[in-house]
Scaffold this motif. Structure first.
Motif, short mmCIF file in Angstrom:
data_model
loop_
_atom_site.label_atom_id
_atom_site.label_comp_id
_atom_site.label_asym_id
_atom_site.label_seq_id
_atom_site.Cartn_x
_atom_site.Cartn_y
_atom_site.Cartn_z
N THR A 105 40.36 109.48 45.28
CA THR A 105 40.31 108.02 45.21
C THR A 105 41.73 107.49 45.35
O THR A 105 42.68 108.10 44.87
CB THR A 105 39.72 107.52 43.88
OG1 THR A 105 40.49 108.04 42.80
CG2 THR A 105 38.27 107.95 43.73
N PHE A 304 33.29 101.42 36.37
CA PHE A 304 34.31 101.75 37.37
C PHE A 304 35.51 100.84 37.23
O PHE A 304 36.66 101.28 37.36
CB PHE A 304 33.71 101.63 38.77
CG PHE A 304 34.58 102.21 39.85
CD1 PHE A 304 34.44 103.54 40.22
CD2 PHE A 304 35.54 101.44 40.48
CE1 PHE A 304 35.25 104.08 41.21
CE2 PHE A 304 36.35 101.98 41.47
CZ PHE A 304 36.21 103.31 41.83
N TRP A 305 35.27 99.56 36.93
CA TRP A 305 36.36 98.60 36.75
C TRP A 305 37.24 98.98 35.57
O TRP A 305 38.47 98.96 35.67
CB TRP A 305 35.77 97.20 36.56
CG TRP A 305 36.78 96.15 36.21
CD1 TRP A 305 37.74 95.62 37.01
CD2 TRP A 305 36.93 95.51 34.93
NE1 TRP A 305 38.47 94.68 36.34
CE2 TRP A 305 38.00 94.59 35.05
CE3 TRP A 305 36.26 95.61 33.72
CZ2 TRP A 305 38.41 93.78 33.99
CZ3 TRP A 305 36.66 94.81 32.66
CH2 TRP A 305 37.72 93.91 32.80
N TRP A 307 37.63 101.95 34.32
CA TRP A 307 38.40 103.15 34.71
C TRP A 307 39.57 102.77 35.61
O TRP A 307 40.68 103.28 35.46
CB TRP A 307 37.49 104.13 35.43
CG TRP A 307 38.25 105.27 36.06
CD1 TRP A 307 38.66 106.41 35.46
CD2 TRP A 307 38.73 105.33 37.42
NE1 TRP A 307 39.36 107.20 36.35
CE2 TRP A 307 39.42 106.55 37.56
CE3 TRP A 307 38.64 104.47 38.51
CZ2 TRP A 307 40.00 106.94 38.76
CZ3 TRP A 307 39.22 104.84 39.70
CH2 TRP A 307 39.90 106.07 39.82
N TYR A 308 39.33 101.84 36.52
CA TYR A 308 40.37 101.44 37.47
C TYR A 308 41.56 100.81 36.76
O TYR A 308 42.72 101.17 37.04
CB TYR A 308 39.77 100.46 38.48
CG TYR A 308 40.78 99.68 39.29
CD1 TYR A 308 41.62 100.31 40.19
CD2 TYR A 308 40.90 98.29 39.13
CE1 TYR A 308 42.56 99.59 40.93
CE2 TYR A 308 41.83 97.57 39.86
CZ TYR A 308 42.66 98.21 40.75
OH TYR A 308 43.58 97.50 41.47
N SER A 312 43.24 104.63 36.58
CA SER A 312 43.47 104.95 37.99
C SER A 312 44.94 105.31 38.23
O SER A 312 45.84 104.73 37.61
CB SER A 312 43.07 103.77 38.87
OG SER A 312 43.38 104.03 40.23
N GLN A 317 43.38 100.86 44.81
CA GLN A 317 42.17 101.67 44.88
C GLN A 317 40.98 100.77 45.16
O GLN A 317 40.74 99.79 44.45
CB GLN A 317 41.98 102.43 43.56
CG GLN A 317 41.06 103.63 43.63
CD GLN A 317 39.61 103.25 43.59
OE1 GLN A 317 39.24 102.21 43.06
NE2 GLN A 317 38.77 104.08 44.16
N SER A 318 40.28 101.08 46.22
CA SER A 318 39.08 100.32 46.56
C SER A 318 37.86 101.19 46.25
O SER A 318 37.89 102.40 46.53
CB SER A 318 39.10 99.95 48.04
OG SER A 318 38.00 99.16 48.38
N GLY A 320 37.94 99.34 43.36
CA GLY A 320 38.44 98.82 42.10
C GLY A 320 39.09 97.45 42.25
O GLY A 320 38.85 96.54 41.44
N ASN A 324 37.73 93.96 40.51
CA ASN A 324 38.62 93.19 39.63
C ASN A 324 38.77 91.76 40.13
O ASN A 324 38.82 90.81 39.35
CB ASN A 324 39.98 93.87 39.56
CG ASN A 324 40.88 93.23 38.53
OD1 ASN A 324 40.48 93.00 37.39
ND2 ASN A 324 42.11 92.92 38.92
#
Length: 361
Positions: A105, A304-305, A307-308, A312, A317-318, A320, A324
């Motif tokens: 990622t 996922f957000w 974590w980003y 990350s 990072q897309s 993410g 956001n």
């Protein structure tokens, strides 16, 4: 289960009683074309990079332009770039594209590498790092897709060979077969059956079509599946499903009547091939499924957000950045604060960038 009493002499069967599924005629050329396309698209780059890997030379002053990597289906990544460099008093300008499997990622870092022996051959260092990954990926695709196409060709040839053998008289041996699927369309009954019940079963499946008014010879039922009666024709590879009036076997009318008479009562008790009505889910059920899927997507995106913005290794990072950016203002501000704490020395990513498109907002 009553046995079918056929005359004790070699008998032939009607033409095309074993059918070739229509899908064979269009899937095989498509799969073969896909194999050829993959080989022609990826193999030249692999050969080039393999040559470069034997004596690589990194050019620090080389220019990697328009570099871009795209990830599909979460793991399939293809990268492309334009390479502009000078070596040995000559200028070179070429484009490269590589494909590999990776769970990475974020962004990739790469440089320009040429062959010391053949400076006209150039690639990105990422392509060399993933060289064996790329070789294995292409090999797996070619083997799997090529195997599928060769398998359909082999099955098609087997069906053609069996049909040619059925026209020659041979001793017929009745065997039960399991009807695994059937479909009625435009007066044609299409049946798939499996040779998995008889003592000398082969486990092979066959496909046949019956015209309007024809029905298979059904003799029972087991495990919710109809049991049909088929015959083995000599040593042919596939059994032939019989029709209820034995029109597929070249018999006289008297021979047909004599063969079917002992089975009349059994056929009356045998199940008919009737398609069950398809049950459609209610609107409320469909709404529940839709809302459930939507909830899972929201939960997954939120996870996922988090974590980003907290874990990350890169702010670029897309998807993410996109998630956001879509967050409500308070959550977006908090997310950008978390990112700025870890990556404040870098330029701001999409979703946290100020009006100058560089600094943090």
């Amino acid at each position: 289960m009553s046995s079918l009493a056929l005359p004790s002499r070699p008998l032939s069967l009607a033409r095309n009683v074993i059918s070739t599924p229509n899908a064979y005629f269009w899937t095989t050329p498509i799969i073969l074309a896909l194999v050829v396309f993959l080989a022609l698209w990826d193999a030249p780059g692999l050969i080039r990079d393999f040559q470069i890997s034997r004596k690589p030379l990194v050019l620090e002053n080389g220019d990697v332009q328009n570099g871009r990597c795209t990830t599909r289906k979460a793991i399939f990544t293809d990268c492309e770039a334009r390479l502009v460099y000078s070596y040995g008093g000559r200028n070179y300008d070429t484009e490269v594209e590589v494909m590999f499997v990776d769970f990475h990622t974020g962004d990739y870092e790469t440089g320009l590498v040429i062959s010391a022996d053949h400076p006209e051959l150039a690639t990105i260092s990422l392509g060399l790092d993933m060289l064996w990954n790329r070789i294995i990926t292409l090999t797996v695709f070619v083997v799997l897709l090529g195997g599928m196409s060769l398998g359909t060709i082999f099955l098609g040839l087997r069906i053609w060979r069996v049909n040619s053998q059925l026209r020659r008289p041979a001793m017929l041996t009745p065997v039960p077969v399991e009807v695994t699927a059937f479909d009625r369309k435009r007066g044609i009954l299409s049946i798939t059956y499996n040779d998995k019940i008889a003592a000398d079963k082969t486990g092979r499946s066959a496909y046949t079509r019956m015209k309007k008014g024809e029905e298979p010879l059904i003799v029972g039922q087991a495990n919710g599946k109809a049991i049909g009666l088929a015959v083995r024709h000599g040593n042919t590879a596939l059994p032939v499903l019989l029709d209820a009036r034995l029109q597929r076997v070249e018999l006289t009318d008297d021979e047909r009547s004599a063969a079917l008479a002992p089975m009349a009562r059994q056929q009356e008790r045998a199940p008919a091939l009737i398609e069950e009505p398809r049950r459609s889910a209610s609107i409320w059920k469909r709404l529940q499924v839709f809302l459930g899927m939507l909830l899972l997507i929201v939960i997954g995106a939120a996870g996922f957000w988090l974590w980003y913005i907290t874990s990350s290794t890169t702010p670029f990072q897309s998807p993410g950045m996109d998630i956001n950016n879509l967050m409500p203002a308070p959550l977006n501000e908090w997310g950008c604060e978390q990112l700025k704490k870890r990556f404040g020395q870098d330029r701001a990513p999409f979703g946290c960038v100020a009006d100058d498109f560089t600094s943090w907002k």
